[in-house]
Design a protein around this motif. Structure first.
Motif, PDB file in Angstrom:
ATOM      1  N   ARG A 117       0.841  -1.216   0.000  1.00  0.00           N
ATOM      2  CA  ARG A 117       0.000   0.000   0.000  1.00  0.00           C
ATOM      3  C   ARG A 117       0.867   1.254   0.000  1.00  0.00           C
ATOM      4  O   ARG A 117       0.582   2.222  -0.707  1.00  0.00           O
ATOM      5  N   GLN A 118       1.908   1.240   0.797  1.00  0.00           N
ATOM      6  CA  GLN A 118       2.761   2.424   0.888  1.00  0.00           C
ATOM      7  C   GLN A 118       3.603   2.611  -0.373  1.00  0.00           C
ATOM      8  O   GLN A 118       3.823   3.740  -0.816  1.00  0.00           O
ATOM      9  N   LEU A 119       4.070   1.510  -0.948  1.00  0.00           N
ATOM     10  CA  LEU A 119       4.816   1.615  -2.211  1.00  0.00           C
ATOM     11  C   LEU A 119       3.932   2.185  -3.314  1.00  0.00           C
ATOM     12  O   LEU A 119       4.392   2.977  -4.137  1.00  0.00           O
ATOM     13  N   ALA A 120       2.663   1.796  -3.327  1.00  0.00           N
ATOM     14  CA  ALA A 120       1.735   2.287  -4.349  1.00  0.00           C
ATOM     15  C   ALA A 120       1.540   3.801  -4.248  1.00  0.00           C
ATOM     16  O   ALA A 120       1.187   4.439  -5.244  1.00  0.00           O
ATOM     17  N   ARG A 121       1.789   4.367  -3.094  1.00  0.00           N
ATOM     18  CA  ARG A 121       1.644   5.816  -2.900  1.00  0.00           C
ATOM     19  C   ARG A 121       2.849   6.585  -3.445  1.00  0.00           C
ATOM     20  O   ARG A 121       2.777   7.805  -3.593  1.00  0.00           O
ATOM     21  N   LEU A 122       3.952   5.879  -3.713  1.00  0.00           N
ATOM     22  CA  LEU A 122       5.157   6.527  -4.233  1.00  0.00           C
ATOM     23  C   LEU A 122       5.077   6.649  -5.749  1.00  0.00           C
ATOM     24  O   LEU A 122       4.438   5.831  -6.408  1.00  0.00           O
ATOM     25  N   ASP A 123       5.764   7.639  -6.274  1.00  0.00           N
ATOM     26  CA  ASP A 123       5.807   7.727  -7.737  1.00  0.00           C
ATOM     27  C   ASP A 123       6.746   6.644  -8.276  1.00  0.00           C
ATOM     28  O   ASP A 123       7.499   6.009  -7.538  1.00  0.00           O
ATOM     29  N   THR A 124       6.671   6.431  -9.566  1.00  0.00           N
ATOM     30  CA  THR A 124       7.428   5.363 -10.210  1.00  0.00           C
ATOM     31  C   THR A 124       8.922   5.505  -9.976  1.00  0.00           C
ATOM     32  O   THR A 124       9.622   4.510  -9.735  1.00  0.00           O
ATOM     33  N   ASP A 126      10.527   6.817  -7.416  1.00  0.00           N
ATOM     34  CA  ASP A 126      10.869   6.405  -6.060  1.00  0.00           C
ATOM     35  C   ASP A 126      10.761   4.889  -5.902  1.00  0.00           C
ATOM     36  O   ASP A 126      11.589   4.264  -5.234  1.00  0.00           O
ATOM     37  N   GLN A 127       9.744   4.284  -6.510  1.00  0.00           N
ATOM     38  CA  GLN A 127       9.617   2.827  -6.452  1.00  0.00           C
ATOM     39  C   GLN A 127      10.837   2.162  -7.090  1.00  0.00           C
ATOM     40  O   GLN A 127      11.385   1.195  -6.544  1.00  0.00           O
ATOM     41  N   GLU A 128      11.256   2.672  -8.230  1.00  0.00           N
ATOM     42  CA  GLU A 128      12.421   2.106  -8.920  1.00  0.00           C
ATOM     43  C   GLU A 128      13.704   2.335  -8.116  1.00  0.00           C
ATOM     44  O   GLU A 128      14.584   1.466  -8.086  1.00  0.00           O
ATOM     45  N   ALA A 129      13.820   3.478  -7.461  1.00  0.00           N
ATOM     46  CA  ALA A 129      14.998   3.747  -6.629  1.00  0.00           C
ATOM     47  C   ALA A 129      15.077   2.741  -5.483  1.00  0.00           C
ATOM     48  O   ALA A 129      16.164   2.215  -5.169  1.00  0.00           O
ATOM     49  N   LEU A 130      13.953   2.448  -4.862  1.00  0.00           N
ATOM     50  CA  LEU A 130      13.940   1.457  -3.781  1.00  0.00           C
ATOM     51  C   LEU A 130      14.268   0.064  -4.312  1.00  0.00           C
ATOM     52  O   LEU A 130      15.039  -0.683  -3.696  1.00  0.00           O
ATOM     53  N   ARG A 131      13.710  -0.283  -5.451  1.00  0.00           N
ATOM     54  CA  ARG A 131      13.997  -1.588  -6.066  1.00  0.00           C
ATOM     55  C   ARG A 131      15.486  -1.706  -6.382  1.00  0.00           C
ATOM     56  O   ARG A 131      16.117  -2.732  -6.093  1.00  0.00           O
ATOM     57  N   ALA A 132      16.060  -0.637  -6.934  1.00  0.00           N
ATOM     58  CA  ALA A 132      17.479  -0.642  -7.286  1.00  0.00           C
ATOM     59  C   ALA A 132      18.368  -0.708  -6.041  1.00  0.00           C
ATOM     60  O   ALA A 132      19.488  -1.236  -6.094  1.00  0.00           O
ATOM     61  N   ALA A 133      17.892  -0.189  -4.915  1.00  0.00           N
ATOM     62  CA  ALA A 133      18.688  -0.176  -3.682  1.00  0.00           C
ATOM     63  C   ALA A 133      18.694  -1.521  -2.967  1.00  0.00           C
ATOM     64  O   ALA A 133      19.558  -1.762  -2.106  1.00  0.00           O
ATOM     65  N   LEU A 134      17.753  -2.416  -3.277  1.00  0.00           N
ATOM     66  CA  LEU A 134      17.652  -3.698  -2.557  1.00  0.00           C
ATOM     67  C   LEU A 134      18.949  -4.510  -2.554  1.00  0.00           C
ATOM     68  O   LEU A 134      19.366  -4.979  -1.488  1.00  0.00           O
ATOM     69  N   PRO A 135      19.625  -4.703  -3.688  1.00  0.00           N
ATOM     70  CA  PRO A 135      20.871  -5.482  -3.638  1.00  0.00           C
ATOM     71  C   PRO A 135      21.918  -4.851  -2.708  1.00  0.00           C
ATOM     72  O   PRO A 135      22.578  -5.561  -1.946  1.00  0.00           O
ATOM     73  N   ALA A 136      22.035  -3.543  -2.741  1.00  0.00           N
ATOM     74  CA  ALA A 136      23.010  -2.871  -1.876  1.00  0.00           C
ATOM     75  C   ALA A 136      22.617  -3.001  -0.408  1.00  0.00           C
ATOM     76  O   ALA A 136      23.473  -3.211   0.461  1.00  0.00           O
ATOM     77  N   LEU A 137      21.330  -2.906  -0.106  1.00  0.00           N
ATOM     78  CA  LEU A 137      20.873  -3.059   1.274  1.00  0.00           C
ATOM     79  C   LEU A 137      21.104  -4.490   1.765  1.00  0.00           C
ATOM     80  O   LEU A 137      21.492  -4.704   2.921  1.00  0.00           O
ATOM     81  N   ARG A 138      20.885  -5.470   0.900  1.00  0.00           N
ATOM     82  CA  ARG A 138      21.153  -6.862   1.280  1.00  0.00           C
ATOM     83  C   ARG A 138      22.639  -7.070   1.549  1.00  0.00           C
ATOM     84  O   ARG A 138      23.012  -7.753   2.510  1.00  0.00           O
TER      85      ARG A 138
END
Length: 151
Positions: A117-124, A126-138
């Motif tokens: 729900r919260q991701l859906a509130r973000l613009d595309t 920001d969603q892509e930035a979070l997706r791209a950050a996942l490998p680095a966060l892991r």
């Protein structure tokens, strides 16, 4: 954001997100809430059925007696079962009960729905930035885990 303040800002953001997720997930519970350490232990036992208390303590970076206390509480509440290790009759292995599996499954579904729900509130972007950050966060999480094991 400059290089000097970035580590602190990142840590604050991660802690803030985790704290708010916990608070939001507690709202509307119809069963007594589980503490963070209890959920962590249940999730660990789910990932590694049969894990022993001392290995769980190492994995969670907690004192053995603290994990024993958590185990006793979760056994009393009907979420964990202690079985004698057939290879070492002095050791116990931890397993989830059906109630724990059900509760973890519901918790994961609620958490995924909340984040979706919260991701859906973000613009595309920001969603892509979070997706791209996942490998680095892991990788950051793995590095923190490895450093903790070395100390």
């Amino acid at each position: 954001m400059d290089q000097e303040t970035f580590p602190e800002e990142l840590a604050d953001a991660l802690v803030g997100v985790q704290r708010l997720l916990r608070r939001r997930l507690r709202a509307g519970l119809t069963v007594p809430r589980l503490r963070g350490a209890e959920v962590e232990l249940l999730r660990l036992v789910e990932a590694r059925p049969g894990i022993g208390v001392s290995d769980a303590a190492k994995e969670l970076y907690l004192a053995g007696n603290s994990v024993s206390t958590l185990v006793n509480q979760l056994v009393r509440d009907g979420y964990l079962v202690r079985e004698t290790d057939p290879a070492d009759r002095r050791a116990v292995r931890l397993l989830l009960t059906e109630a724990a599996e059900t509760r973890l499954r519901a918790w994961k579904q609620r958490r995924a729905a909340l984040v979706a729900r919260q991701l859906a509130r973000l613009d595309t972007a920001d969603q892509e930035a979070l997706r791209a950050a996942l490998p680095a966060l892991r990788t950051l999480a793995v590095n923190l885990h490895e450093e903790a094991e070395e100390s």
